[in-house]
Motif scaffolding. Structure first.
Motif, PDB file in Angstrom:
ATOM      1  N   GLU A  58       7.600  -2.000   9.463  1.00 19.84           N
ATOM      2  CA  GLU A  58       7.553  -2.845   8.157  1.00 19.84           C
ATOM      3  C   GLU A  58       6.246  -3.154   8.108  1.00 19.84           C
ATOM      4  OE1 GLU A  58      10.446  -6.120   8.411  1.00 19.84           O
ATOM      5  OE2 GLU A  58      11.633  -4.753   9.430  1.00 19.84           O
ATOM      6  N   ALA A  59       5.671  -2.710   6.897  1.00 19.84           N
ATOM      7  CA  ALA A  59       4.358  -3.165   6.781  1.00 19.84           C
ATOM      8  C   ALA A  59       4.042  -4.431   6.054  1.00 19.84           C
ATOM      9  CB  ALA A  59       3.860  -1.915   5.711  1.00 19.84           C
TER      10      ALA A  59
ATOM     11  N   PRO B 298       0.274  -1.341  13.531  1.00 16.65           N
ATOM     12  CA  PRO B 298       0.495   0.017  12.998  1.00 16.65           C
ATOM     13  C   PRO B 298       0.365   0.796  14.296  1.00 16.65           C
ATOM     14  CG  PRO B 298      -1.865  -0.982  12.392  1.00 16.65           C
ATOM     15  CD  PRO B 298      -0.971  -1.993  13.007  1.00 16.65           C
TER      16      PRO B 298
ATOM     17  N   PRO C 293       0.874  -0.390  -4.782  1.00 13.90           N
ATOM     18  CA  PRO C 293       1.109  -0.084  -3.079  1.00 13.90           C
ATOM     19  C   PRO C 293       0.197   0.881  -2.845  1.00 13.90           C
ATOM     20  CG  PRO C 293       3.044  -0.132  -4.550  1.00 13.90           C
ATOM     21  CD  PRO C 293       1.935  -0.083  -5.470  1.00 13.90           C
ATOM     22  N   ASP C 294      -0.155   0.820  -1.388  1.00 16.47           N
ATOM     23  CA  ASP C 294      -1.389   1.705  -0.868  1.00 16.47           C
ATOM     24  C   ASP C 294      -0.842   3.095  -0.999  1.00 16.47           C
ATOM     25  OD1 ASP C 294       0.700   1.837   1.223  1.00 16.47           O
ATOM     26  OD2 ASP C 294      -0.744   1.056   2.719  1.00 16.47           O
TER      27      ASP C 294
ATOM     28  N   SER D 237       0.198   1.572   5.406  1.00 15.43           N
ATOM     29  CA  SER D 237       1.360   1.186   5.578  1.00 15.43           C
ATOM     30  C   SER D 237       2.404   2.432   6.141  1.00 15.43           C
ATOM     31  CB  SER D 237       2.313   0.933   4.083  1.00 15.43           C
ATOM     32  OG  SER D 237       2.150   2.258   3.352  1.00 15.43           O
TER      33      SER D 237
ATOM     34  N   TYR E  77       3.254   1.913   9.995  1.00 18.44           N
ATOM     35  CA  TYR E  77       4.162   0.782  10.301  1.00 18.44           C
ATOM     36  C   TYR E  77       5.447   0.801  10.088  1.00 18.44           C
ATOM     37  CZ  TYR E  77       0.559  -2.953   9.771  1.00 18.44           C
ATOM     38  OH  TYR E  77      -0.692  -3.646  10.004  1.00 18.44           O
TER      39      TYR E  77
ATOM     40  N   ASP F  33       2.243  -7.226   3.659  1.00 18.80           N
ATOM     41  CA  ASP F  33       1.767  -7.226   2.331  1.00 18.80           C
ATOM     42  C   ASP F  33       0.251  -7.007   2.111  1.00 18.80           C
ATOM     43  OD1 ASP F  33       1.890  -6.890  -0.547  1.00 18.80           O
ATOM     44  OD2 ASP F  33       2.036  -9.239  -1.034  1.00 18.80           O
TER      45      ASP F  33
ATOM     46  N   HIS G 152      -2.165  -9.833  11.974  1.00 20.94           N
ATOM     47  CA  HIS G 152      -3.121  -9.372  10.405  1.00 20.94           C
ATOM     48  C   HIS G 152      -3.846 -10.501  10.337  1.00 20.94           C
ATOM     49  CE1 HIS G 152      -3.530  -6.917   7.199  1.00 20.94           C
ATOM     50  NE2 HIS G 152      -3.147  -7.811   6.500  1.00 20.94           N
TER      51      HIS G 152
END
Ligand SMILES: Cc1ncc(COP(=O)(O)O)c(C=O)c1O
Length: 382
Positions: free
Chosen positions: A354-355, A119, A329-330, A349, A352, A357, A142
């Motif tokens: 592409e965040a 991020p 979702p966040d 997210s 990012y 999961d 991650h």
């Protein structure tokens, strides 16, 4: 007139503005945007007042007040053993944001590639796009937010013009170590590419860690624009003052841009900061302990909620996993938390392309204990 074709079609109102607006609308405790709710040091405010009553109302020197650049050089020497020439290598800018923009415009050309690590902070990509470059997003690992060196090695190529790193890292709080910087230097060695090192949280490091500046890694220093923020260090984000340290040739190019973006930054604030930095180096020396106390206070409050805080080594942000509370979702979770439970956060997210999961939100704990306690009271009900 034909409708205007946006140069930044992907850019809308930022999540930081949206969450702050939503917080205000719903009278939520705002732990979203990264700014303190306590005041700058009183002596600094007195110096600002004195500078305002004095003769500091006209344009400052284009690269910054000489007194302030000298104070910055002294700090770099005493804190990091870095020798920077205040005349040729230090430029005062209107916030780190301006320094980032100037550095990117100075070196990135059409179709150049710029490597950023997700991020990542939201100002990098629009600046790259305006310069005609292309951001290449590499995910940090991650969940420990480290550089994946193999991915970086594969991404580097002859078109790579700039790599952007950020330590201490917003939003994760992860730090680059001296060994990480050595590794980075080794990987960049074959390439004609620059480094932008965003070090705005240099003084917000915990548990006895020391900030590793790219300026102290000799190979990196030769190709580096290192960017700092007075706003973060002196609890004065609204003053929008920062600076960039870079070798003379890079500083000269950065100043060509700076000269026509702002020309010079606010004069009385530069004067006051120069005097304060010289008289009160203890302010930045005490900052790690000051913020560590807040981090510990806030994580102790979170410990009796269903949020699971992730380890945070630096910055005034705390990531927390909410999977024990919700499967939303966040972005939806952050809206719900603000509207229904009165605490505003930032969904991770958004940092990012592409965040992964993950169920993570970012809390800002640069707040008075009473503010943190008010938020915790609401979070405990979840
Ligand atoms: C990683 C990072 N870089 C740069 C900035 C911008 O700093 P300034 O407010 O001095 O422009 C911020 C502010 O939040 C930040 O978090």
């Amino acid at each position: 007139m034909t409708p205007i074709e946006s140069k930044l079609p992907q850019v809308g109102t930022t999540i930081f503005t949206l969450m702050s607006q939503l917080a205000e609308q719903h009278r939520a405790v705002n732990l979203s945007q990264g700014f303190p709710d306590f005041l700058p040091p009183p002596e600094l405010l007195e110096l600002v007042e004195r500078a305002m009553r004095g003769r500091f109302h006209q344009y400052a020197l284009m690269p910054g007040s000489i007194a302030l650049r000298a104070a910055i050089a002294e700090k770099l020497r005493s804190l990091y053993s870095v020798q920077a020439d205040p005349v040729a290598e230090i430029t005062v800018t209107s916030g780190a944001t301006e320094a980032i923009f100037d550095a990117i415009q100075a070196v990135v050309r059409r179709d150049d590639e710029v490597i950023v690590f997700d991020p990542c902070y939201d100002s990098y990509e629009p600046s790259i796009t305006l310069a005609g470059g292309r951001a290449v997003h590499l995910p940090l690992t991650h969940p420990d937010f480290r550089i994946d060196w193999d991915r970086l090695r594969s991404a580097l190529n002859a078109r790579t013009r700039l790599v952007i790193v950020n330590s201490p890292h917003n939003p994760s709080g992860a730090l680059l170590s001296r060994a990480d910087l050595d590794r980075l230097a080794e990987l960049l060695r074959p390439y004609d590419c620059y480094l932008l090192s965003d070090e705005v949280y240099e003084h917000v490091v915990f548990d006895g860690a020391r900030h590793a500046t790219a300026l102290a890694q000799p190979e990196l220093a030769e190709r580096c624009f290192a960017v700092f923020s007075f706003g973060k260090t002196y609890h004065a984000t609204g003053w929008k003052l920062g600076y960039c340290v870079a070798p003379p040739a890079l500083s000269a190019e950065l100043r060509r841009v700076h000269q026509y973006v702002t020309f010079a930054s606010t004069s009385p604030l530069q004067q006051a900061l120069a005097e304060f930095m010289t008289a009160h180096p203890e302010h930045h020396l005490e900052l790690p302990a000051f913020y560590q106390e807040r981090r510990d206070y806030f994580t102790a409050l979170l410990a009796v909620t269903k949020f699971r805080p992730l380890p945070a080594a630096g910055t005034y942000f705390q990531l927390a996993d909410y999977s024990a509370i919700s499967t939303l979702p966040d972005v939806d979770f952050a809206r719900w938390l603000t509207i229904e439970h009165g605490v505003a956060t930032i969904p991770v997210s958004v940092f990012y392309r592409e965040a992964p999961d993950a169920r993570l939100v970012r809390f800002c704990f640069a707040k008075e204990n009473a503010t943190l306690e008010a938020a915790a009271q609401r979070l405990r009900r979840l």
